[in-house]
Design a protein around this motif. Sequence first.
Motif, PDB file in Angstrom:
ATOM      1  N   LYS A  54      56.287  50.926  47.357  1.00 40.62           N
ATOM      2  CA  LYS A  54      54.928  51.466  47.347  1.00 40.62           C
ATOM      3  C   LYS A  54      54.534  51.943  45.951  1.00 40.62           C
ATOM      4  O   LYS A  54      53.412  51.710  45.496  1.00 40.62           O
ATOM      5  N   ALA A  55      55.458  52.621  45.280  1.00 44.30           N
ATOM      6  CA  ALA A  55      55.167  53.108  43.931  1.00 44.30           C
ATOM      7  C   ALA A  55      54.987  51.940  42.967  1.00 44.30           C
ATOM      8  O   ALA A  55      54.098  51.953  42.111  1.00 44.30           O
ATOM      9  N   ALA A  56      55.823  50.920  43.114  1.00 45.87           N
ATOM     10  CA  ALA A  56      55.724  49.746  42.246  1.00 45.87           C
ATOM     11  C   ALA A  56      54.391  49.042  42.449  1.00 45.87           C
ATOM     12  O   ALA A  56      53.712  48.674  41.476  1.00 45.87           O
ATOM     13  N   GLU A  57      54.002  48.861  43.696  1.00 48.07           N
ATOM     14  CA  GLU A  57      52.741  48.177  43.976  1.00 48.07           C
ATOM     15  C   GLU A  57      51.548  49.009  43.542  1.00 48.07           C
ATOM     16  O   GLU A  57      50.529  48.474  43.103  1.00 48.07           O
ATOM     17  N   ARG A  58      51.675  50.310  43.637  1.00 48.46           N
ATOM     18  CA  ARG A  58      50.599  51.180  43.156  1.00 48.46           C
ATOM     19  C   ARG A  58      50.428  51.033  41.645  1.00 48.46           C
ATOM     20  O   ARG A  58      49.304  50.954  41.136  1.00 48.46           O
ATOM     21  N   ARG A  59      51.538  50.984  40.930  1.00 46.04           N
ATOM     22  CA  ARG A  59      51.471  50.795  39.477  1.00 46.04           C
ATOM     23  C   ARG A  59      50.812  49.471  39.118  1.00 46.04           C
ATOM     24  O   ARG A  59      49.963  49.406  38.220  1.00 46.04           O
ATOM     25  N   LEU A  60      51.225  48.412  39.811  1.00 47.95           N
ATOM     26  CA  LEU A  60      50.682  47.089  39.498  1.00 47.95           C
ATOM     27  C   LEU A  60      49.203  46.996  39.850  1.00 47.95           C
ATOM     28  O   LEU A  60      48.422  46.374  39.131  1.00 47.95           O
ATOM     29  N   ALA A  61      48.811  47.612  40.966  1.00 46.04           N
ATOM     30  CA  ALA A  61      47.399  47.617  41.346  1.00 46.04           C
ATOM     31  C   ALA A  61      46.570  48.391  40.321  1.00 46.04           C
ATOM     32  O   ALA A  61      45.463  47.977  39.953  1.00 46.04           O
ATOM     33  N   GLU A  62      47.109  49.512  39.840  1.00 46.55           N
ATOM     34  CA  GLU A  62      46.421  50.282  38.811  1.00 46.55           C
ATOM     35  C   GLU A  62      46.325  49.490  37.509  1.00 46.55           C
ATOM     36  O   GLU A  62      45.323  49.568  36.790  1.00 46.55           O
ATOM     37  N   ARG A  63      47.360  48.717  37.228  1.00 53.98           N
ATOM     38  CA  ARG A  63      47.366  47.865  36.032  1.00 53.98           C
ATOM     39  C   ARG A  63      46.244  46.823  36.120  1.00 53.98           C
ATOM     40  O   ARG A  63      45.535  46.572  35.143  1.00 53.98           O
ATOM     41  N   GLU A  64      46.096  46.221  37.290  1.00 51.15           N
ATOM     42  CA  GLU A  64      45.022  45.247  37.484  1.00 51.15           C
ATOM     43  C   GLU A  64      43.652  45.896  37.330  1.00 51.15           C
ATOM     44  O   GLU A  64      42.750  45.321  36.710  1.00 51.15           O
ATOM     45  N   LYS A  65      43.501  47.075  37.902  1.00 48.39           N
ATOM     46  CA  LYS A  65      42.217  47.786  37.806  1.00 48.39           C
ATOM     47  C   LYS A  65      41.885  48.099  36.352  1.00 48.39           C
ATOM     48  O   LYS A  65      40.739  47.924  35.914  1.00 48.39           O
ATOM     49  N   ARG A  66      42.871  48.553  35.603  1.00 48.67           N
ATOM     50  CA  ARG A  66      42.652  48.862  34.196  1.00 48.67           C
ATOM     51  C   ARG A  66      42.307  47.604  33.406  1.00 48.67           C
ATOM     52  O   ARG A  66      41.438  47.612  32.534  1.00 48.67           O
ATOM     53  N   HIS A  67      42.969  46.509  33.771  1.00 51.93           N
ATOM     54  CA  HIS A  67      42.719  45.248  33.076  1.00 51.93           C
ATOM     55  C   HIS A  67      41.279  44.783  33.291  1.00 51.93           C
ATOM     56  O   HIS A  67      40.645  44.252  32.377  1.00 51.93           O
ATOM     57  N   ARG A  68      40.753  44.989  34.496  1.00 54.40           N
ATOM     58  CA  ARG A  68      39.372  44.593  34.776  1.00 54.40           C
ATOM     59  C   ARG A  68      38.371  45.363  33.940  1.00 54.40           C
ATOM     60  O   ARG A  68      37.253  44.891  33.703  1.00 54.40           O
ATOM     61  N   SER A  69      38.750  46.538  33.489  1.00 55.38           N
ATOM     62  CA  SER A  69      37.843  47.355  32.687  1.00 55.38           C
ATOM     63  C   SER A  69      37.860  46.973  31.205  1.00 55.38           C
ATOM     64  O   SER A  69      37.014  47.442  30.438  1.00 55.38           O
ATOM     65  N   LEU A  70      38.805  46.124  30.803  1.00 54.24           N
ATOM     66  CA  LEU A  70      38.895  45.721  29.407  1.00 54.24           C
ATOM     67  C   LEU A  70      37.758  44.765  29.052  1.00 54.24           C
ATOM     68  O   LEU A  70      37.340  43.948  29.855  1.00 54.24           O
ATOM     69  N   ASP A  71      37.286  44.891  27.837  1.00 55.61           N
ATOM     70  CA  ASP A  71      36.224  44.007  27.358  1.00 55.61           C
ATOM     71  C   ASP A  71      36.860  42.844  26.594  1.00 55.61           C
ATOM     72  O   ASP A  71      36.764  42.739  25.373  1.00 55.61           O
ATOM     73  N   LEU A  72      37.531  41.963  27.342  1.00 58.69           N
ATOM     74  CA  LEU A  72      38.212  40.829  26.720  1.00 58.69           C
ATOM     75  C   LEU A  72      37.207  39.722  26.405  1.00 58.69           C
ATOM     76  O   LEU A  72      36.203  39.562  27.097  1.00 58.69           O
ATOM     77  N   ARG A  73      37.511  38.970  25.390  1.00 60.39           N
ATOM     78  CA  ARG A  73      36.608  37.889  25.004  1.00 60.39           C
ATOM     79  C   ARG A  73      37.410  36.655  24.630  1.00 60.39           C
ATOM     80  O   ARG A  73      38.532  36.760  24.106  1.00 60.39           O
TER      81      ARG A  73
END
Length: 238
Positions: A54-73
């Motif tokens: 559960k902790a591992a999946e929470r970390r990975l889900a948070e990582r995905e959420k943070r990645h979506r907020s990046l202004d990648l180009r």
Amino acid sequence: MDTTLIVVIIVVVVVLVAIGVAAYLVGARRRSARLREHFGPEYERTLAETDDPKAAERRLAEREKRHRSLDLRPLGEHERAEFQNRWLGVQSGFVDDPDRAVERADGFVTEVMSARGYPVADFDRRAEDVSVEHPIVVQRYREAREISRRNARGGVDTEELRRAVTSYRALVEALLDESDDGRRGAGRNGDRGNRAAEAGDRVDGHRTDGHRTDGHRTDGHRVDGHRAGDRRTEETTR
């Protein structure tokens, strides 16, 4: 209130709770399966760190959420071509100075990530961010970084340095690949940079599987009957 009505209400509530619990469990299993499939070895690595799914999946889900907020180009054609040419220079420098080539490769990866819009102040954060799109290649990035750190203290042999440059190249190619901008998480089992590295790409004339591709044997002899010299100075980077 009629006793029958009370019983009916209780039964309905119990059924609704049971449906809710079942839906939650099914959703949790699906999220777990998706994260495991998407992140692959990165999922296992995070699980080993937390020792708690559960902790591992929470970390990975948070990582995905943070990645979506990046202004990648995506990189422009000219910019990408310039990076590709500069990388060839980094790689060719391995012949004369493997130590410096690894150092330059590490800095080059950071520069490309910055150009793409990734935060680059912290290595662990860089690795986590890039793992969302390239969860397989990021393992090679961590390996290369570790070799680079050990090399700064001395004692790393040429083969390890060559492996580090090859691993850095896998990430460089993934970051420069225009198609990656349209396929988030393509590293499930097909990250382009990882496939290139696993296919036995060359640095200084060596394949990553330990075989030579430039007419040399791995036992130090040329196939034309001549002995090979010191690998640090004789070979030609391809």
